[in-house]
Every structure is written in structure tokens, then in C-alpha cells.
Design an enzyme around this catalytic site. Structure first.
Site, PDB file in Angstrom:
ATOM      1  N   GLU A 150      14.368  11.590 -50.091  1.00  0.00           N
ATOM      2  CA  GLU A 150      13.430  11.656 -51.221  1.00  0.00           C
ATOM      3  C   GLU A 150      12.770  13.034 -51.337  1.00  0.00           C
ATOM      4  O   GLU A 150      11.552  13.141 -51.468  1.00  0.00           O
ATOM      5  CB  GLU A 150      12.381  10.540 -51.138  1.00  0.00           C
ATOM      6  CG  GLU A 150      12.979   9.176 -51.487  1.00  0.00           C
ATOM      7  CD  GLU A 150      11.954   8.205 -52.041  1.00  0.00           C
ATOM      8  OE1 GLU A 150      11.679   8.258 -53.257  1.00  0.00           O
ATOM      9  OE2 GLU A 150      11.424   7.391 -51.260  1.00  0.00           O
TER      10      GLU A 150
ATOM     11  N   ASP B 152      16.772   6.607 -44.370  1.00  0.00           N
ATOM     12  CA  ASP B 152      15.989   5.472 -44.853  1.00  0.00           C
ATOM     13  C   ASP B 152      16.972   4.446 -45.375  1.00  0.00           C
ATOM     14  O   ASP B 152      17.599   4.667 -46.414  1.00  0.00           O
ATOM     15  CB  ASP B 152      15.046   5.946 -45.959  1.00  0.00           C
ATOM     16  CG  ASP B 152      14.284   4.793 -46.612  1.00  0.00           C
ATOM     17  OD1 ASP B 152      14.466   3.633 -46.184  1.00  0.00           O
ATOM     18  OD2 ASP B 152      13.516   5.064 -47.551  1.00  0.00           O
TER      19      ASP B 152
ATOM     20  N   ASN C 131      16.202   1.219 -46.054  1.00  0.00           N
ATOM     21  CA  ASN C 131      15.538   0.193 -46.868  1.00  0.00           C
ATOM     22  C   ASN C 131      15.951  -1.224 -46.472  1.00  0.00           C
ATOM     23  O   ASN C 131      16.053  -2.118 -47.324  1.00  0.00           O
ATOM     24  CB  ASN C 131      15.783   0.450 -48.363  1.00  0.00           C
ATOM     25  CG  ASN C 131      14.728   1.371 -48.970  1.00  0.00           C
ATOM     26  OD1 ASN C 131      13.525   1.188 -48.760  1.00  0.00           O
ATOM     27  ND2 ASN C 131      15.164   2.383 -49.706  1.00  0.00           N
TER      28      ASN C 131
ATOM     29  N   ASP D 120       4.767   7.915 -47.111  1.00  0.00           N
ATOM     30  CA  ASP D 120       4.616   6.524 -46.650  1.00  0.00           C
ATOM     31  C   ASP D 120       5.551   6.223 -45.469  1.00  0.00           C
ATOM     32  O   ASP D 120       5.380   5.187 -44.821  1.00  0.00           O
ATOM     33  CB  ASP D 120       4.784   5.522 -47.806  1.00  0.00           C
ATOM     34  CG  ASP D 120       5.942   5.827 -48.736  1.00  0.00           C
ATOM     35  OD1 ASP D 120       6.575   6.896 -48.605  1.00  0.00           O
ATOM     36  OD2 ASP D 120       6.226   4.987 -49.601  1.00  0.00           O
ATOM     37  N   HIS D 121       6.470   7.141 -45.184  1.00  0.00           N
ATOM     38  CA  HIS D 121       7.349   7.018 -44.014  1.00  0.00           C
ATOM     39  C   HIS D 121       6.938   8.041 -42.949  1.00  0.00           C
ATOM     40  O   HIS D 121       6.393   9.090 -43.280  1.00  0.00           O
ATOM     41  CB  HIS D 121       8.799   7.313 -44.386  1.00  0.00           C
ATOM     42  CG  HIS D 121       9.396   6.379 -45.387  1.00  0.00           C
ATOM     43  ND1 HIS D 121      10.371   5.466 -45.069  1.00  0.00           N
ATOM     44  CD2 HIS D 121       9.164   6.214 -46.710  1.00  0.00           C
ATOM     45  CE1 HIS D 121      10.718   4.790 -46.145  1.00  0.00           C
ATOM     46  NE2 HIS D 121      10.005   5.220 -47.159  1.00  0.00           N
TER      47      HIS D 121
END
Lengths: 257, 257
Positions: free
Chosen positions: A34, A145, A147, A247-248
DNA sequence: GCCCACTTGG
DNA sequence: CCAAGTGGGC
């Protein structure tokens, strides 16, 4: 050798966080997700200054992945073969004899969303490719990530999460299929150790961090040759408490090679 | 007695700037413009903490005016009588025997815009009301962002600005009509003094501040009784150089009462 | 340029 | 809650 992953949720906003973290944690490879940056805006110079090569593939607003490495990367690939995908979600390179694949897997939105079908298709294409790569590269790491929280204990509240997005049976099966290609979830090798934190992501909403309402959805998966050499795998949870955090948090695996 | 005006271009963003400035410049009255806050969000408590009463009338996104004062304000009015106007542009109060009218005059957009007609109508209504107020209050100050540079020398580049919006003959005539009610532009009493800066506003665009490409559009206008007691009037230009500044700086007038 | 509101994505 | 885009105002 240390290999790390971090979904930074905009490298524009998190560039200084990453540089500061690398200063304290000079890992050999860092996979970023991201980045939300087109390639012409990637801050290669700042990372070069910090002693890192960078390869990247990005787009405006969404997605975007990169690999930073102390040693020069070779055989770089910028997409999943066999899947037409607008999203920039995959980057692979060989660094110091290790094949590193960095991924930003689709979120899926909700079980009844078309995005969920895309997520499952995407995982299937990834599994197929990783199997092929693993056949060629003895030393392989698939990280990023995903998810997907693999097990109930990878969530802060199984009663709430079981069956929901990020924790549904089809998603877990899709992740399992990746592991079936012979990969090991490095974190599980050390989860019984003291001081191990369980999560890698906490929602910005509803005070997720304050409530420790997290999930473990960022992973380092290693081929047998690397898994047997893995000496540690942990989440750098402190990063979530800084100012304007992602947030990670970073997840770091260490290999004795 | 010191009376000041400052168009803060969002009090949300500039609250700390205003508090810091008041700490160093404990004026008796500060008129604020472009607070861009509905009344339920006005930070009265923070100003009370700093020793100031506040009265205000605002709206979302645009306009919004306030008066901060060391002494309690009385006879507060929140609009121009005799003009139906959605915009929150006027607030008046009596503080320590002085009638203070704070205004955020319309910008006008362009000479051929309907907003320009609104600007002229608005000034006419203001002039009428100010004349009535001046008849009642011996000590009166009309202050704020007038969006009119009265003379060529109130612009950084008359060749560029003469005749354009903020500097056109009809706008100057409208401002002149206010002065005709017997008010004095306090700044002009001291403009020959050393160290006087000429402008109160610099456009965010095109490096207006770096080029000192400013205008004097924020004014303190005083009734005869106050004009004769005026001992200083200056712009606090340094505020424009701070981090995340407003495009306007405070203007302070001092009266010996 | 900077600030705001609104929307989309997570 | 956070980030990024769009569109309006000045």
C-alpha cells in the site's frame, strides 16, 4: 538474514517512519505494501541514502508494492503471471540467493461482494505461481499483507471474527493452499515464546489499537530450506503506538544462513 | 486600549496560532474572520482559559466572525440589520465603552460576477448601519477584512492591481462611503513611521509571501473620538512566516483612553 | 496554495 | 479513523 514486511498505508505519509525504523532495524529485505504511489513518485533516493536498493510497482491512491534490500535485487518481476490485474499487488526479486515475493492480497470487502470472488481468484493464481517458483528456488520467502487471519487464535475475539471477512473458511482454505506448496508460516514456529505479540493489524476505527482489537494478517511464509533456518519471527508492535501510524506494523523474520 | 483584527482562514487550523499570538499580544479586543465554524464548535473554553470572553456567529465551510475581549461584551449583535444574508459576516459588541463592529466583507470574485454586485450591496447596507451606530456611539471601531485595498500604495504592484478586484473604483467608493460617515483609517496615521509594513494579506498562490506580493485589505477604522486617541496601528507581518499560516496577518491599533 | 466538504476504500 | 481524490471558494 532478516526479511521483513510492512503495509505502510501510503508511503508518502509513512516515509519518515520507514526510514527511522530501518535505521533501528537494518533488515536485509523489507517488503512494503500500500505504497499508493506511482513509480515516478517513489522515493528511491531517500532509501538509497539509507543504504537500500528499491524496486517497486505502484499506482495512484490504491495498492502499490515495493522491495527494499541491502544487496542488489535481480530477476525482478512486477506482477502475477497468468492473471490480468489492474492492481499493483505483487513484486518479486532474488536477493542474496533468496527468492522474495512481496504481496498485497485483496481485502475482499465482504463475503457477498464481487471483490470477494476476486480475492479467491487472486489467491488461486498466486498459489499456482508460488508452486512454480518454489520448484525453482530452494530458498523462497512469500511475505506481505495476506488479509487473512489463519486461525481463531490469530484474532482478538474469535466469537466476533469467525466466519467473517478475513477469517472465513474460503479465505483460510486459499491461504492453506499456499502453505500446501510447502511453505511454513514462520510466526508459528515461535508463538510460544515470551514477549510475542499476536497481531499485526489494528483497525483505525473504534479504538482498535487502544482495545488491542487486532488480527494477524501479515505473514512471512518460508520454503523448507529457509523455515529450518528460521530463528525468530515477530511483530514490531510499538510502531502502532507512534504518531500518525500505519494500521499495520512491521513483521520481521530472521534466518541463519 | 488595543483593538486587533485577524482573518484566520479556519479557526480550527489556526486556534494554536491565535492563542500563542494573544499570549504575546494581550490585546483588549480581537476580531476574527473566516472562522469557518458553526457556533457549537467554537472553542470558547480555550479562549476563556486564556482570559478572553468570546462572542461569535459562524457557519460550516465559509465566513464566520467572532469577537474576543478581556472585558465582558454587551449589546451583542450578530448581523447587519436591513440585509437578508445567509453569510455570517458581522458581529458587534460594546467592550469597555467602545462599540466594536467586526466584519468579513465579501470578496466579490470578479468585476463581472454576481458576487461583485452582492459585495457592493453589502457595503451599502454596512455604511447605512455604521452611520446609525456612529450617531449613537461616540467611541466606535469598525474593523475586519474589507477585501478592498483603498489606494494604489496599498498594493505591491499598482500596475497589476489598479482596476482589478479588491482595487476597483466601485469597491474603493464603497469603502470611501464608510469613511465618509466620519471614520478614520488608523493605519494611515502612522504609515510614515519606520518599520511599518504595508500589507496585511499575501496570496497563498504563486509564492505571494516570498515575493512580498501583498495587499492592505484588513483595516481598523475609528470614529473621531477614537482616531484622535490612536497612538499606533501596525500589521504583525511575522505571523505570515510561521508554519501553516493564515494568508492574513493581525492588524493592531492602540488607543490612549 | 490552502482549506473545506464529500466520496470511496480499508 | 485515516488516506486520497474531486470540486468550490478565495
Amino acid at each position: 538474514m532478516q526479511i521483513a514486511t510492512w503495509n505502510v498505508n501510503s508511503l508518502n505519509v509513512r516515509q519518515e517512519h520507514v526510514l527511522a525504523w530501518l535505521e533501528n532495524n537494518p533488515v536485509d529485505v523489507l517488503a512494503l505494501q500500500e505504497t499508493k504511489l506511482t513509480d515516478d513518485r517513489f522515493p528511491s533516493a531517500a532509501f538509497a541514502e539509507a543504504g537500500y536498493h528499491s524496486v517497486f510497482t505502484g499506482q495512484k491512491t490504491y495498492n502499490g508494492v515495493a522491495l527494499l534490500s541491502r544487496d542488489a535485487p535481480t530477476d525482478v518481476e512486477f506482477a502475477l503471471p497468468g492473471l490480468v490485474d489492474e492492481h499493483k499487488r505483487v513484486i518479486a526479486a532474488t536477493v542474496a540467493g533468496v527468492r522474495v515475493i512481496g504481496v498485497y492480497c485483496p481485502n475482499g470487502a465482504a463475503l457477498d461482494s464481487p471483490k470477494f470472488d476476486y480475492k479467491l481468484d487472486w489467491f488461486a493464481a498466486l498459489a499456482e505461481w508460488v508452486a512454480a517458483e518454489a520448484a525453482v528456488h530452494d530458498r523462497l520467502v512469500l511475505t506481505g499483507d495476506f488479509n487473512v487471519a489463519p486461525r481463531p487464535e490469530d484474532t482478538h475475539d474469535p466469537d466476533k471474527w469467525e466466519g467473517r471477512i478475513l477469517c472465513s473458511p474460503p479465505e483460510r482454505a486459499a491461504l492453506e493452499k499456499l502453505l500446501d506448496t510447502g511453505l511454513t508460516d514462520c510466526w508459528r514456529l515461535f508463538e510460544e515464546r515470551e514477549g510475542r505479540h499476536r497481531f499485526t493489524w489494528w483497525d483505525y476505527r473504534n479504538g482498535g489499537w487502544a482495545r488491542n482489537a487486532g488480527l494477524r494478517i501479515d505473514h512471512v511464509l518460508a520454503s523448507p530450506a529457509l523455515a529450518s533456518a528460521c530463528r525468530d519471527c515477530r511483530a514490531h508492535v510499538g510502531e502502532r503506538g507512534r504518531k500518525r501510524p500505519s494500521d499495520h506494523v512491521p513483521v520481521v523474520a530472521e534466518f541463519e544462513l
